[in-house]
Every structure is written in C-alpha cells, then in structure tokens.
Design an enzyme around this catalytic site. Structure first.
Site, PDB file in Angstrom:
ATOM      1  N   ALA A  92       0.874  -1.170   0.000  1.00  0.00           N
ATOM      2  CA  ALA A  92       0.000   0.000   0.000  1.00  0.00           C
ATOM      3  C   ALA A  92       0.912   1.220   0.000  1.00  0.00           C
ATOM      4  CB  ALA A  92      -0.876  -0.015   1.248  1.00  0.00           C
TER       5      ALA A  92
ATOM      6  N   GLU B 298      -0.690  -9.273  -0.487  1.00  0.00           N
ATOM      7  CA  GLU B 298      -2.118  -9.514  -0.215  1.00  0.00           C
ATOM      8  C   GLU B 298      -2.925  -9.572  -1.511  1.00  0.00           C
ATOM      9  OE1 GLU B 298      -2.032  -6.163   2.657  1.00  0.00           O
ATOM     10  OE2 GLU B 298      -3.037  -7.558   4.009  1.00  0.00           O
TER      11      GLU B 298
ATOM     12  N   GLU C   2       4.584  -5.224   7.342  1.00  0.00           N
ATOM     13  CA  GLU C   2       3.847  -4.127   7.987  1.00  0.00           C
ATOM     14  C   GLU C   2       4.295  -3.835   9.417  1.00  0.00           C
ATOM     15  OE1 GLU C   2       2.521  -6.281   5.904  1.00  0.00           O
ATOM     16  OE2 GLU C   2       0.937  -5.355   4.713  1.00  0.00           O
TER      17      GLU C   2
HETATM   18  N1  CO8 Z   1       4.542   3.137  -0.894  1.00  0.00           N
HETATM   19  C1  CO8 Z   1       4.919   4.291  -1.487  1.00  0.00           C
HETATM   20  N2  CO8 Z   1       6.065   4.430  -2.199  1.00  0.00           N
HETATM   21  C2  CO8 Z   1       6.842   3.342  -2.315  1.00  0.00           C
HETATM   22  C3  CO8 Z   1       6.512   2.103  -1.746  1.00  0.00           C
HETATM   23  C4  CO8 Z   1       5.297   2.023  -1.005  1.00  0.00           C
HETATM   24  N3  CO8 Z   1       4.878   0.882  -0.451  1.00  0.00           N
HETATM   25  N4  CO8 Z   1       7.516   1.232  -2.008  1.00  0.00           N
HETATM   26  C5  CO8 Z   1       8.414   1.887  -2.745  1.00  0.00           C
HETATM   27  N5  CO8 Z   1       8.015   3.170  -2.942  1.00  0.00           N
HETATM   28  C6  CO8 Z   1       8.711   4.228  -3.665  1.00  0.00           C
HETATM   29  C7  CO8 Z   1       9.920   4.744  -2.887  1.00  0.00           C
HETATM   30  O1  CO8 Z   1       9.527   5.690  -1.916  1.00  0.00           O
HETATM   31  C8  CO8 Z   1      10.758   5.330  -3.990  1.00  0.00           C
HETATM   32  O2  CO8 Z   1      10.245   6.586  -4.342  1.00  0.00           O
HETATM   33  P1  CO8 Z   1      11.257   7.838  -4.639  1.00  0.00           P
HETATM   34  O3  CO8 Z   1      12.073   7.393  -5.824  1.00  0.00           O
HETATM   35  O4  CO8 Z   1      10.333   8.971  -4.930  1.00  0.00           O
HETATM   36  O5  CO8 Z   1      12.098   7.996  -3.411  1.00  0.00           O
HETATM   37  C9  CO8 Z   1      10.488   4.406  -5.176  1.00  0.00           C
HETATM   38  O6  CO8 Z   1       9.275   3.718  -4.869  1.00  0.00           O
HETATM   39  C10 CO8 Z   1      11.576   3.371  -5.376  1.00  0.00           C
HETATM   40  O7  CO8 Z   1      11.757   2.692  -4.142  1.00  0.00           O
HETATM   41  P2  CO8 Z   1      13.188   2.510  -3.424  1.00  0.00           P
HETATM   42  O8  CO8 Z   1      14.101   3.636  -3.797  1.00  0.00           O
HETATM   43  O9  CO8 Z   1      12.950   2.273  -1.978  1.00  0.00           O
HETATM   44  O10 CO8 Z   1      13.694   1.182  -4.166  1.00  0.00           O
HETATM   45  P3  CO8 Z   1      14.703   0.080  -3.573  1.00  0.00           P
HETATM   46  O11 CO8 Z   1      15.015  -0.802  -4.716  1.00  0.00           O
HETATM   47  O12 CO8 Z   1      15.816   0.727  -2.846  1.00  0.00           O
HETATM   48  O13 CO8 Z   1      13.837  -0.726  -2.488  1.00  0.00           O
HETATM   49  C11 CO8 Z   1      11.891  -1.893  -1.642  1.00  0.00           C
HETATM   50  C12 CO8 Z   1      12.739  -1.486  -2.894  1.00  0.00           C
HETATM   51  C13 CO8 Z   1      12.695  -2.848  -0.778  1.00  0.00           C
HETATM   52  C14 CO8 Z   1      10.632  -2.566  -2.171  1.00  0.00           C
HETATM   53  C15 CO8 Z   1      11.544  -0.616  -0.843  1.00  0.00           C
HETATM   54  O14 CO8 Z   1      11.008   0.360  -1.727  1.00  0.00           O
HETATM   55  C16 CO8 Z   1      10.551  -0.855   0.258  1.00  0.00           C
HETATM   56  O15 CO8 Z   1      10.896  -1.374   1.295  1.00  0.00           O
HETATM   57  N6  CO8 Z   1       9.266  -0.441   0.029  1.00  0.00           N
HETATM   58  C17 CO8 Z   1       8.230  -0.544   1.025  1.00  0.00           C
HETATM   59  C18 CO8 Z   1       7.780  -1.961   1.211  1.00  0.00           C
HETATM   60  C19 CO8 Z   1       6.730  -2.066   2.293  1.00  0.00           C
HETATM   61  O16 CO8 Z   1       6.998  -1.807   3.459  1.00  0.00           O
HETATM   62  N7  CO8 Z   1       5.503  -2.431   1.903  1.00  0.00           N
HETATM   63  C20 CO8 Z   1       4.413  -2.546   2.813  1.00  0.00           C
HETATM   64  C21 CO8 Z   1       3.654  -1.277   2.896  1.00  0.00           C
HETATM   65  S1  CO8 Z   1       2.396  -1.313   4.141  1.00  0.00           S
HETATM   66  C22 CO8 Z   1       1.116  -2.139   3.428  1.00  0.00           C
HETATM   67  O17 CO8 Z   1       1.190  -2.599   2.323  1.00  0.00           O
HETATM   68  C23 CO8 Z   1      -0.113  -2.261   4.263  1.00  0.00           C
HETATM   69  C24 CO8 Z   1      -1.310  -2.847   3.502  1.00  0.00           C
HETATM   70  C25 CO8 Z   1      -2.562  -2.691   4.255  1.00  0.00           C
HETATM   71  C26 CO8 Z   1      -2.972  -1.245   4.356  1.00  0.00           C
HETATM   72  C27 CO8 Z   1      -4.154  -1.061   5.233  1.00  0.00           C
HETATM   73  C28 CO8 Z   1      -4.545   0.398   5.248  1.00  0.00           C
HETATM   74  C29 CO8 Z   1      -5.115   0.850   6.495  1.00  0.00           C
END
Ligand code: CO8
Length: 258
Positions: free
Chosen positions: A64, A112, A132
C-alpha cells in the site's frame, strides 16, 4: 473507463491487468485501488481468465502507498482498509480463474493482492513478504487471514511477526507460490496455464472455483454439500452434454459456456 494507474488488455480471452506506477514500485494508493475495483467489476464479457502483473522491471506491487498512509487518521485508515478489502474480495469472487504473475517485489498490500488470486507464479527475482510490523502496523488488506489459509498458522505468524522478505525459491518451498520461472518466461507461463484452463468447460471451472473457495471456510459436511449441489447444477448445462458426448465420440469438446 480510462485508467491512470492500471492497464487492461485482452489476448485470446485472457485479460491481462498491469498495475502501472513503476516510479512508486506500483504501490497501491486509493486511486489505484479504486481503479482495480472498477476493473474487476467491469472485465470484458469475453475474458475467461485474468492475469495480474506489475509494470516496470522491479515490482509486482511494493505495498500500500506509504506516503498516502503516513499521516491518515484511524477513521481514514478504516476507510482505506475497507477499500482494499472490497477490491480484493471482488477479485477473489470473480467467476473466472485469476493468476498473479509476481514479477518482482510483492510486499504488504502487493503480497495480499497476489493472495486474493487463485494461483500465484513468481519470477526468480520476486521477493514476497508482509513487512507491515516494521512500519508499526499489521497487514490490512486480508493478509493475516489469506496467508494463514495458504501456508498455515505457524508459518504465517513467522512471516507476519518477522516481516521477513522471502525470495522466490523459499516462497515456493512454503507453498506461497506454485512455481518459479525465469523473469522473461513468467508471463508466457501464466498465459500457458490460463490456456490449459480455457480448454475446459468454463461453467465447470467457475463452479469448481466457487465450491473450493466457499467450501474452504466451512466444515467438511457443509463443504461436501456445496460440491454435490455444484456437481448436479452442471448437468443442466449444454457443456456437460457436449463434454461427455465429445469423449464418447473421441473428439475435442467445443464448449460454449452454456
Ligand atoms: N509506498 C509508497 N512508495 C513506495 C513504496 C510504497 N509501499 N515502495 C516503494 N516506494 C517508492 C519509494 O519511496 C521510492 O520513491 P522515490 O524514488 O520517490 O524515493 C520508489 O518507490 C523506489 O523505491 P526505493 O528507492 O525504496 O527502491 P529500492 O530498490 O531501494 O527498495 C523496496 C525497494 C525494498 C521494495 C523498498 O522500496 C521498500 O521497502 N518499500 C516498502 C515496502 C513495504 O513496506 N511495503 C508494505 C507497505 S504497508 C502495506 O502494504 C499495508 C497494507 C494494508 C494497508 C491497510 C490500510 C489501512
């Protein structure tokens, strides 16, 4: 309807939906979830299977959208979670088989989303997980429940408590993905699986999906009753007559879905 964050194409009765926000690793913001819900509710009538994949070469869906969630209130979080649940329930209940082609990161909401599909295949570079708790929350789009049903309670607890990211091989070992393919063969493999399914009676496939899906949440007696009803219903179809007649005449069946 014109979509901004997803693309929907149809190839030979297979709908291919690509979540396409590669700059944010295809993260699910509200707009993307709304587009998904709308797409699931209005697939072309000719689509008999659905493949979901991610745009760009890094991610299926990296979760998300954290930038959208970072400052929302508990009430807004409830609404956001409800939107995700609604979209994924619509996907899960589609009358056609659905396949997740996990081509990269499938984290949080991305994992999910894959779990709401019938079948999951992954590329060698896929990474799956529910991180999460590392953000101070828990999965909110059905992950705690669907993951548990797929891999079992203890493994689900391990994945959710640690937030660990699994590589594709480990995900296959625990039964979270069915098979692992080289990245450039993933989509072709998913289309081939869909193609095999398409050769069968569409009403039968749909009925099989329904009784497996609904039966899984019931006790064995009630679940077997669902199967009995589904089995009998198909004997009112032209496809059953054609399928059995074709077998006896030693020819391929020409199913019409009627
Ligand atoms: N949300 C928003 N932006 C994201 C997300 C995300 N989940 N993941 C990556 N991005 C963005 C980064 O911020 C970055 O943007 P920018 O270039 O503007 O800085 C761009 O995508 C590229 O990402 P990275 O530079 O971080 O790329 P890497 O190759 O270094 O890393 C990863 C890749 C490991 C995937 C890393 O981006 C990461 O850890 N992302 C987050 C993963 C995560 O924690 N996902 C879970 C999110 S929580 C969730 O899904 C809850 C669901 C239920 C919600 C219920 C609502 C109430």
């Amino acid at each position: 309807m014109a979509y901004e964050n997803i693309r929907l194409e149809t190839e030979d009765a297979i709908a291919i939906l690509t979540i396409d926000r590669p700059k944010a690793l295809n993260a699910l913001n509200s707009k993307t979830l709304q587009e998904l819900e709308s797409a699931f509710n209005s697939l072309p009538a000719t689509a008999r299977a659905l493949i979901i994949t991610g745009g760009g070469d890094k991610a299926f869906v990296a979760g998300a959208d954290i930038s959208e969630m970072a400052s929302i209130s508990a009430a807004q979080a409830r609404e956001f979670a409800a939107l995700g649940h609604r979209a994924f329930a619509t996907l899960e209940q589609l009358p056609i088989p659905t396949i997740a082609a996990v081509n990269g990161f499938a984290l949080g909401g991305g994992c999910e989303l894959a779990l709401a599909c019938d079948l999951i295949y992954a590329s060698e570079k896929a990474k799956l997980g529910l991180p999460e708790v590392s953000l101070g929350v828990i999965p909110g789009f059905g992950g705690t429940q669907r993951l548990t049903r797929v891999v079992g309670k203890m493994r689900a607890k391990e994945l959710v408590f640690t937030g660990e990211r699994l590589d594709a091989a480990k995900a296959k070992e625990i039964g979270l993905v069915l098979d692992v393919l080289p990245a450039d063969q993933l989509l072709a493999h998913c289309k081939a699986v869909a193609g095999k399914i398409l050769k069968n009676g569409p009403l039968a496939v749909s009925q099989a999906k329904r009784v497996i899906e609904f039966g899984a949440d019931q006790d064995l007696r009630a679940a077997n009753e669902l199967e009995r009803q589904g089995f009998a219903v198909l004997f009112g179809s032209e496809d059953q007559k054609e399928g059995m007649k074709a077998f006896l005449e030693k020819r391929a069946a020409g199913f019409t879905g009627k």
